[in-house]
Design a protein around this motif. Structure first.
Motif, PDB file in Angstrom:
ATOM      1  N   GLY A   6     -26.048  34.692  28.793  1.00 28.59           N
ATOM      2  CA  GLY A   6     -26.217  33.580  29.296  1.00 28.59           C
ATOM      3  C   GLY A   6     -27.492  33.145  29.417  1.00 28.59           C
ATOM      4  N   MET A   7     -28.495  33.660  28.824  1.00 31.26           N
ATOM      5  CA  MET A   7     -29.956  33.491  29.008  1.00 31.26           C
ATOM      6  C   MET A   7     -30.449  33.509  27.807  1.00 31.26           C
ATOM      7  N   GLU A   8     -31.611  32.475  27.711  1.00 27.97           N
ATOM      8  CA  GLU A   8     -32.282  32.249  26.227  1.00 27.97           C
ATOM      9  C   GLU A   8     -33.727  33.034  26.416  1.00 27.97           C
ATOM     10  N   PHE A   9     -34.356  33.616  25.433  1.00 31.68           N
ATOM     11  CA  PHE A   9     -35.590  34.351  25.614  1.00 31.68           C
ATOM     12  C   PHE A   9     -36.623  33.408  25.705  1.00 31.68           C
ATOM     13  N   ASP A  10     -37.479  33.744  26.775  1.00 35.41           N
ATOM     14  CA  ASP A  10     -38.827  32.949  26.629  1.00 35.41           C
ATOM     15  C   ASP A  10     -40.110  33.682  26.372  1.00 35.41           C
ATOM     16  N   GLN A  11     -40.430  34.728  26.807  1.00 31.73           N
ATOM     17  CA  GLN A  11     -41.581  35.447  26.362  1.00 31.73           C
ATOM     18  C   GLN A  11     -41.477  36.937  26.640  1.00 31.73           C
ATOM     19  N   VAL A  12     -42.577  37.580  26.178  1.00 29.87           N
ATOM     20  CA  VAL A  12     -42.729  39.080  26.637  1.00 29.87           C
ATOM     21  C   VAL A  12     -43.735  39.020  27.874  1.00 29.87           C
ATOM     22  N   VAL A  13     -43.412  40.047  28.725  1.00 31.73           N
ATOM     23  CA  VAL A  13     -44.673  39.945  29.855  1.00 31.73           C
ATOM     24  C   VAL A  13     -44.598  41.392  30.115  1.00 31.73           C
ATOM     25  N   VAL A  51     -42.590  46.330  21.189  1.00 34.11           N
ATOM     26  CA  VAL A  51     -43.876  45.652  21.978  1.00 34.11           C
ATOM     27  C   VAL A  51     -44.587  46.701  22.751  1.00 34.11           C
ATOM     28  N   THR A  52     -43.839  47.537  23.599  1.00 37.17           N
ATOM     29  CA  THR A  52     -44.337  48.838  24.209  1.00 37.17           C
ATOM     30  C   THR A  52     -44.684  49.890  23.584  1.00 37.17           C
ATOM     31  N   ALA A  53     -44.071  50.157  22.480  1.00 40.35           N
ATOM     32  CA  ALA A  53     -44.699  51.215  21.377  1.00 40.35           C
ATOM     33  C   ALA A  53     -46.022  50.660  21.002  1.00 40.35           C
ATOM     34  N   ARG A  54     -46.067  49.613  20.550  1.00 40.00           N
ATOM     35  CA  ARG A  54     -47.356  49.146  19.977  1.00 40.00           C
ATOM     36  C   ARG A  54     -48.509  48.921  20.976  1.00 40.00           C
ATOM     37  N   LEU A  55     -48.119  48.413  22.158  1.00 35.90           N
ATOM     38  CA  LEU A  55     -49.379  48.294  23.165  1.00 35.90           C
ATOM     39  C   LEU A  55     -49.625  49.499  24.052  1.00 35.90           C
ATOM     40  N   GLY A  56     -48.743  50.493  24.060  1.00 33.96           N
ATOM     41  CA  GLY A  56     -48.836  51.555  24.799  1.00 33.96           C
ATOM     42  C   GLY A  56     -48.523  51.599  26.316  1.00 33.96           C
ATOM     43  N   GLU A  57     -48.069  50.334  26.853  1.00 33.26           N
ATOM     44  CA  GLU A  57     -47.705  50.346  28.309  1.00 33.26           C
ATOM     45  C   GLU A  57     -46.456  49.287  28.070  1.00 33.26           C
ATOM     46  N   PRO A  58     -45.551  49.626  29.271  1.00 29.02           N
ATOM     47  CA  PRO A  58     -44.011  48.983  29.056  1.00 29.02           C
ATOM     48  C   PRO A  58     -44.251  47.330  29.105  1.00 29.02           C
ATOM     49  N   TYR A  59     -43.433  46.688  28.099  1.00 32.21           N
ATOM     50  CA  TYR A  59     -43.387  45.338  28.288  1.00 32.21           C
ATOM     51  C   TYR A  59     -41.989  44.834  28.271  1.00 32.21           C
ATOM     52  N   ARG A  60     -41.513  43.789  28.959  1.00 29.40           N
ATOM     53  CA  ARG A  60     -40.141  43.249  28.985  1.00 29.40           C
ATOM     54  C   ARG A  60     -40.145  41.881  28.578  1.00 29.40           C
ATOM     55  N   LYS A  61     -38.703  41.604  27.982  1.00 29.99           N
ATOM     56  CA  LYS A  61     -38.301  40.378  27.674  1.00 29.99           C
ATOM     57  C   LYS A  61     -38.224  39.614  28.795  1.00 29.99           C
ATOM     58  N   ARG A  62     -38.711  38.264  28.862  1.00 30.31           N
ATOM     59  CA  ARG A  62     -38.314  37.238  30.029  1.00 30.31           C
ATOM     60  C   ARG A  62     -37.470  36.256  29.521  1.00 30.31           C
ATOM     61  N   PHE A  63     -36.531  35.895  30.203  1.00 31.40           N
ATOM     62  CA  PHE A  63     -35.373  35.069  29.918  1.00 31.40           C
ATOM     63  C   PHE A  63     -35.459  34.032  30.685  1.00 31.40           C
ATOM     64  N   VAL A  64     -35.202  32.659  30.344  1.00 33.88           N
ATOM     65  CA  VAL A  64     -34.913  31.625  31.305  1.00 33.88           C
ATOM     66  C   VAL A  64     -33.414  31.338  31.288  1.00 33.88           C
ATOM     67  N   GLU A  65     -32.915  30.932  32.309  1.00 31.83           N
ATOM     68  CA  GLU A  65     -31.504  30.622  32.553  1.00 31.83           C
ATOM     69  C   GLU A  65     -31.013  29.437  31.778  1.00 31.83           C
TER      70      GLU A  65
END
Length: 301
Positions: A43-50, A65-79
């Motif tokens: 029930g969320m739509e993708f906003d950006q990676v943070v 993205v985590t593998a490419r940048l070497g540190e953990p990133y997550r997808k941020r969603f907006v409701e």
């Protein structure tokens, strides 16, 4: 299949009022954010990676993205502002068993009504597909307290199916696919007796956030010892006599319990998508505990 709603039944009004009061108190004190966490995935739509921060939901990690940048990133969603909760209630005669005053059916009806009330408080839309032997009807998703309370009251007012009649409760999953918008939450209430995989089920799980809701009785876990009793056999569709002093009877019950758990797990591989409410438990407290598991990551079986 009927798609017409009848007027607000009077019989369950007092029960609904009590459930709504309890649900509002729970939302105001406990479950508002946890409800959104439990029903946020589709029930969320993708906003950006943070960047991933301690305490973020690990399910949102973007591994590429985590593998490419070497540190953990997550997808941020907006409701999304308009989340649809589609209830599917399989009113099988198998639900009409209870060893201690309340049947599986009563437990599931109360749990469904509570969830409908919580959805109304959170301004979501609620729809319902109801199926019983020889009878089924559909109510398209409605917004607003008045419409949702009417759906809940109509569900609570359905008469229990006869125990000496037909047992099949056909559920039209192609109809559900056509009627529910992509990204809806699908809550299936039923006995989940071991059987084949429903038509389109894996496709529906990709399209919706699908949650199975089951009621368990203490005798589902363990039969009383040295007793003779009658119980409804959902597979045979009849009452049967059990002698729990018999080692063969107890072995057969253990094998049924194992098959039932395997089937429920096959249907809903993620433990977060399996909600089990005990007949001897408070359905609201079971819901709060389930929401809490979601908020804090839950198990991922």
């Amino acid at each position: 299949m009927s798609a017409e709603m009848i007027s607000m039944p009077s019989a369950p009004t007092s029960l609904l009022q009590r459930l709504e009061w309890r649900a509002r108190h729970a939302v105001n004190t406990t479950v508002s954010g946890e409800y959104r966490s439990a029903f946020r995935g589709r029930g969320m739509e993708f906003d950006q990676v943070v960047k991933y921060q301690w305490g973020d939901d690990p399910r949102d990690i973007d591994w590429n993205v985590t593998a490419r940048l070497g540190e953990p990133y997550r997808k941020r969603f907006v409701e999304e502002r308009d989340l649809t909760i589609m209830f599917v209630f399989e009113d099988s005669p198998a639900l009409q068993f209870g060893s201690d005053g309340r049947t599986r059916r009563q437990t599931l009806l109360e749990t469904a009504a509570l969830l409908m009330t919580i959805s109304a408080i959170n301004r979501d839309r609620v729809g319902l597909l109801y199926s019983a032997p020889g009878k089924s009807w559909f109510q398209r998703a409605l917004p607003g307290r008045k419409g949702i309370m009417r759906i809940a009251a109509t569900l609570l007012d359905q008469p229990a199916p006869s125990l000496d009649g037909p047992t099949a409760c056909p559920l039209s999953w192609p109809f559900v696919k056509k009627s529910a918008t992509r990204g809806s939450v699908l809550l299936w209430f039923g006995p989940f007796a071991p059987q084949g995989m429903p038509e389109l089920w894996r496709e529906l799980q990709q399209r919706y956030q699908a949650v199975g809701v089951r009621a368990d009785d203490p005798w589902d876990v363990e039969l009383p010892r040295n007793a003779k009793l009658s119980a409804y056999d959902p597979l045979a569709g009849r009452l049967t006599l059990l002698n729990t002093a018999s080692s063969a009877e107890r072995a057969a019950h253990a094998a049924w319990r194992e098959r039932r758990e395997e089937y429920f797990t096959e249907m809903f591989p993620r433990s977060d998508d399996r909600l089990i409410v005990g007949n001897v438990d408070d359905p609201l407290q079971s819901l709060i505990a389930w929401f809490h598991r979601h908020r804090h990551g839950g198990a991922r079986a």
